[in-house]
Design a protein around this motif. Structure first.
Motif, PDB file in Angstrom:
ATOM      1  N   HIS A 198      -5.940  -5.479  -8.693  1.00 36.85           N
ATOM      2  CA  HIS A 198      -7.355  -5.485  -8.312  1.00 36.85           C
ATOM      3  C   HIS A 198      -7.582  -6.195  -6.977  1.00 36.85           C
ATOM      4  CE1 HIS A 198      -8.158  -3.957 -12.292  1.00 36.85           C
ATOM      5  NE2 HIS A 198      -7.506  -4.985 -12.822  1.00 36.85           N
ATOM      6  N   LYS A 199      -6.917  -5.656  -5.950  1.00 40.13           N
ATOM      7  CA  LYS A 199      -7.088  -6.223  -4.618  1.00 40.13           C
ATOM      8  C   LYS A 199      -6.794  -5.147  -3.579  1.00 40.13           C
ATOM      9  CE  LYS A 199      -2.335  -7.907  -4.044  1.00 40.13           C
ATOM     10  NZ  LYS A 199      -1.491  -9.087  -3.726  1.00 40.13           N
ATOM     11  N   TRP A 200      -7.326  -5.339  -2.374  1.00 37.41           N
ATOM     12  CA  TRP A 200      -7.028  -4.451  -1.257  1.00 37.41           C
ATOM     13  C   TRP A 200      -5.655  -4.800  -0.691  1.00 37.41           C
ATOM     14  CZ3 TRP A 200      -9.922  -0.336  -0.631  1.00 37.41           C
ATOM     15  CH2 TRP A 200     -11.253  -0.356  -1.049  1.00 37.41           C
ATOM     16  N   PHE A 201      -4.943  -3.803  -0.189  1.00 35.85           N
ATOM     17  CA  PHE A 201      -3.654  -4.062   0.439  1.00 35.85           C
ATOM     18  C   PHE A 201      -3.372  -2.987   1.482  1.00 35.85           C
ATOM     19  CE2 PHE A 201      -2.501  -1.009  -2.772  1.00 35.85           C
ATOM     20  CZ  PHE A 201      -1.377  -0.340  -2.298  1.00 35.85           C
ATOM     21  N   ASP A 202      -2.474  -3.324   2.396  1.00 39.16           N
ATOM     22  CA  ASP A 202      -2.063  -2.436   3.474  1.00 39.16           C
ATOM     23  C   ASP A 202      -0.869  -1.611   2.992  1.00 39.16           C
ATOM     24  OD1 ASP A 202      -1.197  -1.219   5.825  1.00 39.16           O
ATOM     25  OD2 ASP A 202      -1.387  -3.027   7.054  1.00 39.16           O
ATOM     26  N   LEU A 203      -0.951  -0.294   3.131  1.00 38.29           N
ATOM     27  CA  LEU A 203       0.152   0.562   2.699  1.00 38.29           C
ATOM     28  C   LEU A 203       1.437   0.253   3.461  1.00 38.29           C
ATOM     29  CD1 LEU A 203      -1.712   3.989   2.460  1.00 38.29           C
ATOM     30  CD2 LEU A 203      -0.932   2.581   0.561  1.00 38.29           C
ATOM     31  N   TYR A 204       1.287  -0.206   4.705  1.00 36.46           N
ATOM     32  CA  TYR A 204       2.450  -0.500   5.547  1.00 36.46           C
ATOM     33  C   TYR A 204       2.248  -1.861   6.205  1.00 36.46           C
ATOM     34  CZ  TYR A 204       2.592   4.475   4.726  1.00 36.46           C
ATOM     35  OH  TYR A 204       2.567   5.698   4.115  1.00 36.46           O
ATOM     36  N   PRO A 205       2.344  -2.944   5.443  1.00 32.15           N
ATOM     37  CA  PRO A 205       1.973  -4.269   5.961  1.00 32.15           C
ATOM     38  C   PRO A 205       2.854  -4.775   7.095  1.00 32.15           C
ATOM     39  CG  PRO A 205       3.078  -4.450   3.838  1.00 32.15           C
ATOM     40  CD  PRO A 205       2.811  -2.997   4.055  1.00 32.15           C
ATOM     41  N   ASP A 206       4.073  -4.242   7.198  1.00 31.16           N
ATOM     42  CA  ASP A 206       4.991  -4.724   8.224  1.00 31.16           C
ATOM     43  C   ASP A 206       5.113  -3.758   9.396  1.00 31.16           C
ATOM     44  OD1 ASP A 206       5.626  -6.935   6.571  1.00 31.16           O
ATOM     45  OD2 ASP A 206       7.028  -5.690   5.444  1.00 31.16           O
ATOM     46  N   PHE A 207       4.194  -2.804   9.459  1.00 31.74           N
ATOM     47  CA  PHE A 207       4.341  -1.740  10.447  1.00 31.74           C
ATOM     48  C   PHE A 207       3.095  -1.683  11.320  1.00 31.74           C
ATOM     49  CE2 PHE A 207       4.776   2.970  11.453  1.00 31.74           C
ATOM     50  CZ  PHE A 207       5.881   2.802  12.260  1.00 31.74           C
TER      51      PHE A 207
END
Length: 754
Positions: free
Chosen positions: A161-170
């Motif tokens: 239940h949180k927002w996240f980046d599909l490609y956090p290291d890119f």
């Protein structure tokens, strides 16, 4: 959603071939009229009208149990209109930041919005039109001008239940193809085909716009079973007397491998061949699967990038023993039929396999689960764990050789591959049977002797088709005359994958020498193979097509043109078009196609490198040089660009400038021999013989048996009046290449020097 890094891979779409679906009263559909010749050789390419798809409510009337299982499934929730009941993410003014980009999610009335970076690098408010998926993540789709729909890079984790980046290291710049507002996350061409039913992309090359249509928004009953109009009409007409007439697809009567192929429509990486999917023909009439190549798979065939199951499953013994998708997954809910090892115990006797005598771990633990040893997995799209469906025995010995994963050290994180291999041998002994990866991995890596392994794999039908086709595909790693001879043999292989892979390789060489081998493939039963044969014949003047093939050539030409059309919004599609023009000698048209490819993705420097070379061929040196400079700006550590740019400058007799580029090429790819060779020649041309000699020596030490380095070193020694050194090297050349008269003449000249 299928998100591909198109710099390394390009995907093509599908056409559906419609089998005549007559109801019990013999009423024929208007969209299935096909000539007898077409029925024999070609499946129909006609589109099924949307009104032939009636929706799940019509199915529920008679199939309530199946409908209940399907409802709420990943297929049901594949795509939905954004409403309070479908949006799972927190849009209460929440702000999320990743890679320097802030995204704020909020509501206005009943509508959902995000404020985030757009294609111009500035922040804008975007309305959420659709939700995409349901678990473990949900994405959100925004409408753009020109009929484009884009999927946000920021997704909602439905478990945490949180927002996240599909490609956090890119890190992605707003101008790049992979930015969420551009091609990499475009719904129309990357996602729609598999998330909705009866999709037509409808791309306009002139405007780069879309008018994408579908019959049903999600993966409905009829996405798998085919349009229900005739079926429902017959059932209503005959009532209880209706027993079905075979008008539905993917039923309990579908054979195992045919069912896998039907699921593969969406559960594989693939090249799209046809414009529409109409349930006629087979999977290979609409798509050609991604073969086992590096960057997508590990050298042993394990998953690396996303493969969506099919490419892994068809490697397995299970597939070859007629295990199919529905043996493990409920066809409607998509859930596993049993929990834990009970699923595998359907076929594998528990007393033999579900015991510490087999797995050597405590019973009832995670370590004792079959899938944790035989279905290791990876995370994709941030939080989506997907298991490898090749069902393989862990091979730590291959991990030591090829740096491939194995399940042992994935669990025993405090151990290394050497420990895993020693433990494996102690518990099980060395592998008793040769796996195809023992033959494929050396060839994929270009190892000495690898070609013989590839040939053994490709010729032996005991191995999976996809492995055999992959072996054919990488034979070009070896410059050996027997490659061509074997490719011509494989054109007659029983496997259409092998035939297709052979055509892909032959299509990149001068096919005019092999016309008589290629022409029969225009009549292949699989459309994908026919299309590949047409491309391979691209350099042949249509007027010279032999009479027996003229009619079929014209038919396949239309299929090939469709293939180009449906891939025209991908870099790969435009590159393929450009390469076809090159085969026809149309250099300016080829340049235009490559320029169009860069309009789609301005950062695709594989295409830009080819374009630079085409500019050079056309005498447009200024544009060629600018192209190389652009690549260097975008990818300053990519050594191949410096090498190609240096060759261009050398051809223009700008020797000092060329030397600078070759030195940079060596800096960024120090193990590549070619820059040493060319730099040595450039120093020689600049009358810097000492530098020419030292450069040649460095290359020679890298590869003492390399033909080019032996020659250039002997040549520089002779120019530098170091005759004895030159003789020694020239003697090695003669010994290694006794049939090369030039080397022998060079050696004799050196011996004549007093």
């Amino acid at each position: 959603m299928k998100i591909f890094k198109e710099r390394h891979f390009f995907r093509l779409v599908i056409v559906l071939l419609l089998v005549s679906m007559a109801s019990c009263n013999k009423k024929k559909n208007s969209y299935t009229a096909v000539s007898e010749l077409d029925k024999k050789t070609f499946a129909s390419t006609q589109l099924i009208p949307d009104d032939h798809f009636l929706g799940d409510a019509s199915c529920k009337t008679c199939h309530a149990k199946e409908h209940d299982y399907w409802q709420g499934s990943h297929h049901d929730k594949a795509m939905q209109v954004a409403t309070d009941s479908t949006v799972l993410g927190n849009f209460n003014g929440i702000e999320y930041k990743s890679q320097g980009v802030k995204s704020r999610f909020y509501k206005e009335g009943s509508a959902y919005f995000v404020n985030t970076e757009g294609p111009d690098g500035k922040y804008h408010d975007y309305k959420i039109e659709y939700t995409f998926g349901v678990t473990p993540l949900q994405q959100y789709i925004v409408k753009f001008p020109n009929g484009r729909f884009q999927c946000l890079r920021t997704a909602w984790d439905t478990k945490k239940h949180k927002w996240f980046d599909l490609y956090p290291d890119f890190k992605v710049v707003h101008s790049e193809w992979l930015h969420w507002s551009r091609g990499g996350l475009n719904w129309n061409n990357m996602c729609a085909d598999c998330h909705s039913t009866n999709v037509r992309k409808n791309y306009d090359e002139a405007t780069h716009g879309y008018d994408t249509k579908y019959a049903l928004i999600n993966v409905n009953c009829e996405a798998c079973h085919g349009p229900g109009k005739d079926h429902v009409e017959a059932a209503r007409s005959l009532g209880k007397d209706y027993k079905g007439n075979g008008d539905l697809k993917m039923t309990s009567q579908t054979k195992p491998k045919a069912l896998v192929d039907a699921c593969a429509r969406c559960h594989m990486r693939r090249e799209q061949i046809s414009e529409y999917y109409n349930f006629e023909g087979s999977m290979l009439d609409h798509y050609f699967p991604q073969l086992i190549v590096e960057n997508v798979y590990y050298p042993d065939g394990q998953i690396l990038d996303e493969d969506y199951v099919y490419g892994s499953f068809v490697q397995s013994k299970m597939y070859h023993n007629d295990v199919t998708c529905t043996n493990c997954h409920d066809p409607h809910s998509l859930k596993l039929k049993f929990e834990g090892n009970k699923l595998c115990a359907q076929c594998h006797v528990p007393e033999t396999y579900d015991t510490p005598k087999h797995h050597f771990h405590p019973t009832g633990t995670e370590s004792s689960k079959c899938i944790n040893c035989h279905m290791a997995g990876r995370y994709y799209m941030g939080n989506d764990f997907r298991r490898d469906h090749s069902f393989r025995i862990p091979r730590p010995d291959q991990s030591l050789k090829y740096d491939t994963p194995n399940a042992c050290v994935q669990c025993h994180k405090d151990k290394d591959n050497q420990w895993a291999w020693e433990a494996y041998v102690k518990l099980y002994g060395k592998p008793k049977h040769k796996h195809f990866s023992d033959l494929l991995a050396p060839g994929l890596r270009g190892e000495a002797g690898g070609l013989n392994h590839l040939l053994e794999l490709a010729k032996d039908t005991i191995y999976p088709e996809i492995a055999r086709a992959s072996a054919v595909n990488v034979m070009t790693n070896y410059a050996d005359p027997q490659v061509i001879d074997n490719l011509l043999h494989f054109l007659k292989d029983e496997s259409p994958l092998v035939r297709g892979a052979s055509l892909d390789v032959l299509g990149e060489i001068n096919a005019a020498d092999y016309v008589n081998y290629l022409l029969p493939l225009l009549e292949d039963e699989k459309r994908s193979v026919r299309v590949k044969a047409f491309f391979a014949l691209g350099s042949l003047d249509e007027a010279l097509i032999p009479e027996p093939y003229k009619a079929v050539y014209k038919k396949v030409k239309k299929e090939f043109e469709t293939n180009l059309k449906v891939t025209s919004d991908f870099v790969g599609g435009k590159v393929k078009q450009g390469n076809y023009y090159l085969k026809q000698g149309k250099l300016l048209d080829a340049i235009a196609s490559y320029e169009a490819a860069l309009e789609i993705d301005n950062t695709n420097n594989i295409a830009r490198t080819n374009l630079a070379n085409l500019y050079y061929r056309n005498g447009d040196f200024a544009n060629a040089e600018q192209a190389f400079k652009t690549i260097i700006t975008q990818e300053p550590e990519y050594g191949q660009t410096y090498y190609s740019y240096g060759l261009l400058l050398a051809e223009l007799n700008r020797v000092e400038d060329a030397i600078v580029q070759m030195e940079l090429a060596i800096k960024y790819m120090p193990d590549n021999i070619r820059p040493y060779y060319n730099l040595s020649l450039l120093y020689d041309k600049a009358n810097q013989l000492n530098k020419a000699e030292s450069t040649a020596l460095k290359g020679f030490k890298k590869s003492p048996q390399d033909e080019s380095m032996l020659y250039i070193l002997a040549y520089i020694y002779s120019k530098n009046n170091e005759v004895e050194k030159a003789k020694n090297i020239a003697k090695r050349l003669v010994d290694l290449y006794p049939n090369n008269s030039n080397y022998r003449a060079f050696y004799n000249q050196l011996n004549a020097v007093q």
